[in-house]
Design an enzyme around this catalytic site. Structure first.
Site, PDB file in Angstrom:
ATOM      1  N   GLY A   1     -19.170 -10.078 -22.154  1.00 30.25           N
ATOM      2  CA  GLY A   1     -19.715  -8.867 -22.754  1.00 30.25           C
ATOM      3  C   GLY A   1     -21.206  -8.756 -22.529  1.00 30.25           C
TER       4      GLY A   1
ATOM      5  CG  ASP B   1     -24.369  -1.195 -35.398  1.00 34.50           C
ATOM      6  OD1 ASP B   1     -24.042   0.011 -35.313  1.00 34.50           O
ATOM      7  OD2 ASP B   1     -24.655  -1.899 -34.415  1.00 34.50           O
TER       8      ASP B   1
END
Length: 424
Positions: free
Chosen positions: A104, A222
């Site tokens: 990632g 978030d």
């Protein structure tokens, strides 16, 4: 009301915003939620390099962040129960941070799969030197020392070496990756689409994790599918605590009528989060536990529909964003059109309908009308009902006026009105 943002590329989820990057010369339009149902939109002129889906970390300068600047040494955070890894250990675990081990990438980091000497499979987040570096390290390490919960991503340790320029965090490896990667249109089809029992399990696990953070007076700031990680059993783990706000450290910045220790306390901070999952207050740098509730509500809509929060759909010839579309379908008792067409058949219609209602309650403009995460957990588990709240929602909130749904920047054409939810 005008907000300054940037050009949007809806074909991909771009890396995190870098406050020090050069402003873009072009401008376009994005749409932000602004109505009691959280479903209507206002136009916002865009002029900085921020994109929909990218984490929004706005700051006028590194000093406003109170963060690391190149001339300052980076101090090691308190280790507590966490292990402090050496650079040699992490290089050995990742074959010297080989590209083949990379799983990632974000604006602030790259993530690698690693195998420690004791055989532990871990995810290693390698941070870049950035003005927010110290805040991210401190928040992740502090939370890792405080918490061990089945629905929060375990932090095993960190590495901080100014000599080698290495700033790294080590977590438990999650075999099934992020929820976003499983829902995202165009991803590999190696894994079958998620069925309803699995989606419900993920929703409950995520809600439990967020609720536990709130019990400890921590606002995540978030919440989104990309930050919900899944193990081999599809158990949800909330991750990425770099933006976490510890309420007890912000008592002097509380802005509320009651006590700063109260559940409804609001706190002023730099504007941080991800466009699409931020409520209107977040854009002014004002946060509460209800900020996370909003992000969870938008995540539920994605989980049910298989669509991104900013994707548009046509209903009776009108182009609607995801939340507005869900609201309209619910008003017309056509909520089943919201369900991801990739979802295997046999889902519990009553449970899906109730979950859609929960998502709409969580995304109301007025934070006081949103349920707390503890209530969301009990509702998803079938312990309590939200019928009274839903009745109030229906009485007070009307379908947004179509004049306010100008989102031409999202799509240039409107397919036939018979089109329903499609795969991501």
């Amino acid at each position: 009301m005008t907000f300054k943002f940037s050009t949007i590329d809806l074909t991909k989820d771009p890396p995190d915003f870098d406050p020090q990057s050069t402003p873009a010369s072009r401008s376009s339009t994005i749409c932000l939620p602004l109505n009691p149902a959280g479903c209507s939109f206002i136009k916002a002129t865009t002029s900085c390099q921020v994109a929909a889906g990218a984490s929004l970390r706005l700051a006028n300068s590194a000093s406003k962040f109170g963060c690391w600047r190149p001339s300052e040494p980076i101090q090691c955070p308190e280790e507590g129960r966490l292990k402090r890894f050496t650079v040699r250990e992490l290089k050995g675990a990742t074959n010297n941070f080989s590209e083949t081990k990379k799983v990632g990438k974000g604006g602030f980091s790259c993530v690698y799969e690693g195998l420690l000497g004791d055989g532990s499979r871990v995810a290693i987040k390698r941070l870049t030197r950035h003005p927010a570096l110290v805040l991210i390290l401190r928040a992740e390490v502090k939370l890792g020392n405080m918490i061990w919960h089945r629905n929060l991503l375990p932090v095993h340790g960190f590495c901080l070496s100014s000599k080698h320029g290495e700033y790294t965090l080590v977590y438990t490896f999650m075999v099934n990756g992020s929820l976003d990667s499983l829902l995202l249109r165009g991803q590999s089809t190696e894994k079958p689409p998620l069925d309803w029992p699995t989606r419900k399990k993920i929703a409950i696990g995520a809600a439990r994790g967020i609720s536990h953070l709130h019990d400890l007076r921590i606002i995540h700031r978030d919440i989104k599918p990309a930050n919900i990680l899944l193990n081999e059993d599809f158990e949800a783990h909330i991750g990425d605590f770099g933006l976490a706000l510890f309420m007890d450290e912000y008592k002097e910045k509380a802005v509320c009528e009651g006590e700063p220790n109260g559940e409804d306390a609001y706190f002023r901070s730099s504007t941080m989060g991800t466009i699409g999952y931020m409520d209107l207050a977040s854009f002014t740098g004002t946060y509460s536990v209800k900020s996370d509730v909003y992000g969870f509500g938008m995540t539920l809509l994605e989980l049910i529909s298989g669509r991104r929060v900013w994707e548009t759909t046509c209903l009776d010839g009108n182009e609607l964003g995801l939340c507005a579309w869900a609201h309209a379908l619910s008003e017309n008792e056509q909520w089943e059109r919201l369900v991801d067409t990739n979802m295997p058949s046999g889902y519990n219609e009553s449970e899906v309908e109730k979950t859609v209602r929960l998502a709409l309650l969580c995304t109301q403009l007025d934070p006081k009308k949103r349920p707390y995460m503890a209530e969301a957990v009990l509702f998803l588990e079938g312990i309590i009902g939200l019928e009274k709240r839903w009745e109030e929602y229906q009485l007070e909130d009307e379908l947004p006026g179509l004049d306010n749904l100008s989102i031409s920047s999202y799509s240039s054409s409107c397919p036939s009105k018979d089109e329903s939810s499609g795969p991501r």
